[in-house]
Design a protein around this motif. Sequence first.
Motif, short mmCIF file in Angstrom:
data_model
loop_
_atom_site.label_atom_id
_atom_site.label_comp_id
_atom_site.label_asym_id
_atom_site.label_seq_id
_atom_site.Cartn_x
_atom_site.Cartn_y
_atom_site.Cartn_z
N GLY A 46 0.83 -1.20 0.00
CA GLY A 46 0.00 0.00 0.00
C GLY A 46 0.86 1.25 0.00
O GLY A 46 1.92 1.31 0.62
N ARG A 66 -6.08 2.62 -1.31
CA ARG A 66 -4.82 2.00 -1.72
C ARG A 66 -3.64 2.51 -0.91
O ARG A 66 -2.49 2.24 -1.23
N ASP A 270 -7.52 8.57 -0.60
CA ASP A 270 -7.01 7.48 -1.43
C ASP A 270 -5.86 8.07 -2.25
O ASP A 270 -5.47 9.23 -2.04
N PRO A 295 5.84 2.58 -1.08
CA PRO A 295 4.93 1.52 -0.64
C PRO A 295 5.40 0.87 0.66
O PRO A 295 6.60 0.75 0.91
N ALA A 303 -2.54 -4.58 3.07
CA ALA A 303 -2.78 -3.71 1.92
C ALA A 303 -1.91 -4.02 0.72
O ALA A 303 -1.35 -3.13 0.10
N LEU A 305 -1.18 -4.68 -3.06
CA LEU A 305 -1.82 -4.18 -4.26
C LEU A 305 -1.30 -4.93 -5.47
O LEU A 305 -0.16 -5.41 -5.48
N ALA A 318 -3.49 0.39 -9.78
CA ALA A 318 -3.39 -0.60 -8.72
C ALA A 318 -4.75 -0.87 -8.08
O ALA A 318 -5.58 0.03 -7.95
N ARG A 319 -4.93 -2.10 -7.68
CA ARG A 319 -6.11 -2.50 -6.93
C ARG A 319 -5.69 -3.53 -5.90
O ARG A 319 -4.62 -4.13 -6.00
N PRO A 320 -6.51 -3.77 -4.87
CA PRO A 320 -6.13 -4.76 -3.86
C PRO A 320 -5.92 -6.15 -4.47
O PRO A 320 -6.66 -6.58 -5.35
#
Length: 328
Positions: A46, A66, A270, A295, A303, A305, A318-320
Amino acid sequence: MLAATFFDGERWRDGVVGLGADGRPQLRDEAPSPGTPPLVGRIVGGFTDHHVHLQLVDHALLASSRLGRVVDLGGDPSTVAGIARHHSGDSSTRRDSDASRTVDYAGAFLTPPGGYPSNRAWAPAGSVREIADSAAAATVIDELAAAGASAIKVASNSTAGPVFSDALFRAIVELAAAHGFPVVAHAEGPGEAQRVVRLGASQLAHAPFTERLDDEEIAEQAVRASWISTLAIHDPAARAIAIDNAARFHAAGGTVRYGTDMGNGPTPVDLNPDEVHALRTAGLDDDALLRALAPVDPLDPRALLLLLPPRSADPLAARPLTAADLKV
């Protein structure tokens, strides 16, 4: 287990990813065995926003963001400490399904009597300490240390009121250093960015936006301080100045950190697309941008990503990472 490529904060490396005991994806720093099927996409932790004000936003939205870490640079220490506990998982009000987040904080702004932002309506109660002398500074810094702060935020805005004298600013830097704290300065007004860094501030809360620094000043800043970007919060004229300064600072080897001044206007809780685009305009591409986003450690399962091709170098894509991504 799947073979995975992950970003360790500086470079891309190989590892393996699978489900942990809690059913969540977990990355391991080990070479994948020959024939291990690959994960589609690349993994990052994250992202970090290095400049937020959590009392000015709905901080509960962090849980679905994120962002893996945020740094609060101006708030009531006890309130922000409670927010930090909530997101770390220590609070019973945090849902078990939420990934924990790290909230670091400076606590209150330090400013001279009548200095910025003591007269601002947006400043929450307890978020400003007006400091008249070094004895008062010592007392307040001790209080902030006891409240769990990890940095000291100093306001030096000559366009909105008095600023600390050179001697008192240096004293604050020395008192902060005795606790192991860096000094992060809000520098605004002609010459303030140069002055506070020469006096010992190790980080600017905003890339300088009052005036264009010359190349010699940029080179000095690149050696002595890092800059938190906050490029997108400005009006067009100030934004152009800040982006130009940040571009030359980055080119000179200076350390730029992603930060949005979250809470200053309608900023998302976010990743902020406007800030990412501004950093790209300033010349931070791909890995440089990821370094600015700092990150969190992807070996910590919080978290994680996933960056999918063909946009696997774009943090906005980016997404989980989910258990469904690990199905072969």
